[in-house]
Design a protein around this motif. Structure first.
Motif, short mmCIF file in Angstrom:
data_model
loop_
_atom_site.label_atom_id
_atom_site.label_comp_id
_atom_site.label_asym_id
_atom_site.label_seq_id
_atom_site.Cartn_x
_atom_site.Cartn_y
_atom_site.Cartn_z
N TYR A 237 0.00 -4.81 0.48
CA TYR A 237 0.62 -4.02 -0.58
C TYR A 237 2.14 -4.18 -0.66
CZ TYR A 237 -3.98 -1.92 -0.96
OH TYR A 237 -5.32 -1.73 -1.14
N ALA A 242 1.81 -9.14 -1.91
CA ALA A 242 2.11 -8.30 -3.07
C ALA A 242 2.88 -9.08 -4.13
CB ALA A 242 2.88 -7.06 -2.64
N LEU A 261 1.61 -1.47 -6.29
CA LEU A 261 0.93 -1.82 -5.05
C LEU A 261 1.41 -0.94 -3.89
CD1 LEU A 261 0.98 -5.65 -5.61
CD2 LEU A 261 -1.09 -4.33 -5.23
#
Length: 571
Positions: A237, A242, A261
């Protein structure tokens, strides 16, 4: 119309005195708690792919528990069964922690990005645009599975995350032979996969569908899983992964940000618990609609002794209970962080009493008398696995990317096939999604909101036996799990429950979808005279069940015989 108004008045009368008669966090009765203090001493796993089942046992052999095994199974399915699930999608998990005799629910459902705009999913005439809601980056919600796997490993596992992800990483790097379901899915979606360069490169090497027996490797996804194993949430994330996800989505017309994210969190929620004739069912709360519907149906059916009925009248009552539960599903349910839902009412036995009184003994209730609407045939793409370990820990996980091969969009450089869960929102109120389910503003898309799901991972605790159960199947997940629970209550073993023939009614369309051979000629004739219309459909789920007989202290695991690729195993 007069009859419909009379029913509504009757329901109001039943509800006036109701004040939370059903609690979603009812404790397990003491007699069940004592019985569950046992430990099986061996483990059972049932999943949709033999490699995933074996990955779970590999992690158990390393000293892991059911929760470590769940991480191994889910991540391996991301490699070998991407048509149904993966780290680009999400899952819901119902779990029992044996040491504390506690039940928990983990919500790793996808969520809408902050820039979501319902207009992106409309045609110029205002009808739903199925291409933008089902294919490409606009159809993808922010994935939840990576965060959910990290959460389970961190809070409930015994092993490092890297140990539980190791089988999936090895399978992706060394390669595996795709099964016929995956090859068929690639063939089915070939034209859509060709729209996205990274998708074509992954699934159509040399521009064609891989042949049976070919070895297939996925080094990009292996690297993404390695970053997840090393850094946890931040390995997916934030950072390298990401940035690649955001770049890929936005370059193809999507609207993701790094903040979308970074803000994703897996959440623990209180599972729904319902008692049915001496059995306690622990199942999924919103944003799943499945647990609410299953509880509502069982509450209605609890007023009848189904065992004393002929087949036609039993099916009649089950269909009518399904019809009413799906009617409420369409009106009330959504993400509990965004929508206030009348769960005390929907789960109340008093409300079920009123609904029960509206069922005619020998006649179908036309759905048009409850409310007018329209729908389509439900689909079947998702996966489920069930685990019980030697200590009595239990995991029921249903995982999905929504439709076959999700969005068909692979984010360049990650190996991540993104979901197409945006279609599970009510993008146009009271217009059906791809599974024919309707929705209201309660399930309308909003930034950070989680779309409603039918996933219904469940644990069933009876006087002498316990079952971990679930299935894929779009909107039919709810009725498949319901019918599996009823088959278990009737005494079925794991193989009988998984093989149990199925039927489904979801309010609209007003037809009973049936598996060929589910009813004999006499039952079909009797139901037809009651006013039911039938429609054959295939396929029917991929149920995976583990049953613990606490009298003999033996486990029984079964994968749905409708598909040849799963494996239910005890050792």
């Amino acid at each position: 119309m007069k009859l419909a108004l009379r029913w509504q008045a009757l329901l109001i009368g039943f509800l006036l005195g109701t004040s939370g008669a059903f609690a979603a966090d009812n404790p397990i009765p003491s007699n069940h708690a004592v019985q569950l203090a046992q430990r099986p001493g061996h483990a059972g796993i049932a999943s949709a792919n033999a490699l995933a089942t074996e990955a779970g046992f590999e992690v158990l052999a390393k000293g892991g528990n059911a929760f470590d095994a769940a991480v191994a199974v889910a991540s391996t399915l991301s490699i070998v069964e991407p048509e149904s699930s993966g780290i680009g999608g999400g899952f819901m998990a119902t779990m029992h922690i044996a040491a504390s005799n506690r039940d928990v629910f983990v919500d790793a459902r996808e969520m809408a990005p902050a820039a979501v705009d319902a207009k992106d999913y409309l045609n110029p005439d205002g009808t739903p645009n199925r291409d933008t809601s089902l294919k490409g980056p606009l159809s993808a919600g922010i994935p939840g599975e990576p965060a959910g796997l990290v959460w389970i490993a961190k809070h409930y596992g015994k092993l490092p995350l890297s140990a539980s992800l190791a089988p999936a990483i090895r399978t992706a790097r060394d390669g595996f032979k795709p099964d016929s379901r995956l090859l068929g899915s690639i063939q089915e979606e070939q034209k859509n996969l060709m729209r996205w360069p990274a998708s074509a490169a992954k699934y159509l090497p040399d521009g064609k569908v891989p042949a049976a027996g070919d070895i297939w490797r996925d080094p990009d996804q292996a690297h993404t899983l390695e970053l997840l194993a090393q850094y946890g949430d931040s390995g997916f994330y934030s950072g390298e992964t990401a940035q690649k996800l955001v770049d890929a989505v936005n370059s193809a017309g999507g609207h993701w940000t790094l903040k979308d994210l970074a803000s994703y969190r897996a959440k623990e929620r209180t599972p729904i618990v319902v008692d049915y004739r001496g059995y306690k069912i622990i199942t999924a709360p919103p944003p799943s609609s499945g647990g609410v519907a299953i509880a509502q149906i069982l509450n209605i059916l609890s007023g009848f002794d189904l065992s004393q009925m002929d087949k036609a009248h039993r099916v009649h009552l089950e269909i009518e209970a399904m019809r009413r539960a799906f009617r409420d599903h369409n009106d009330y349910l959504g993400d509990p962080d965004f929508v206030k839902m009348p769960l005390d009412m929907l789960l109340s036995p008093y409300y079920a009493d009123g609904l029960r009184q509206s069922i005619l003994p020998d006649k179908a209730t036309p759905s048009s008398m409850l409310a007018p609407s329209s729908g389509q045939d439900p689909g079947m793409h998702t996966t489920h696995f069930s685990i019980i370990d030697a200590d009595g820990n239990m995991v029921a996980i249903t995982s999905t990317v929504n439709y076959v091969l999700g969005s068909t969009f692979v984010a360049q450089g990650t190996g991540v096939l993104l979901n197409d869960e945006m279609d599970d929102f009510a993008l146009v109120p009271n217009k059906p999604n791809v599974y024919g389910l309707l929705g209201s503003k309660a399930n309308a898309p909003e930034p950070g909101k989680r779309m409603l799901s039918s996933m219904s991972p469940s644990i069933v605790i009876g006087p002498d036996r316990t079952a971990v159960i679930g299935s894929p199947g779009g909107s039919t997940i709810i009725t498949q799990v319901l019918e599996g629970i009823l088959a278990f209550v009737d005494g079925g073993d794991a193989h009988q429950v998984a093989a149990h023939k199925r039927f489904h009614h979801q309010f609209m369309p007003d037809v009973v979808m049936v598996e060929p051979g589910v009813f004999d000629a006499a039952t079909t004739d009797a139901l037809t005279r009651m006013g039911y219309t039938f429609k054959d459909r295939e396929p029917w789920g991929f149920m995976n069940v583990v049953i613990w007989d606490r009298r003999s202290n033996k486990l029984d695991a079964a994968s749905d015989p409708r598909r040849a690729d799963g494996l239910g195993k005890v050792q």
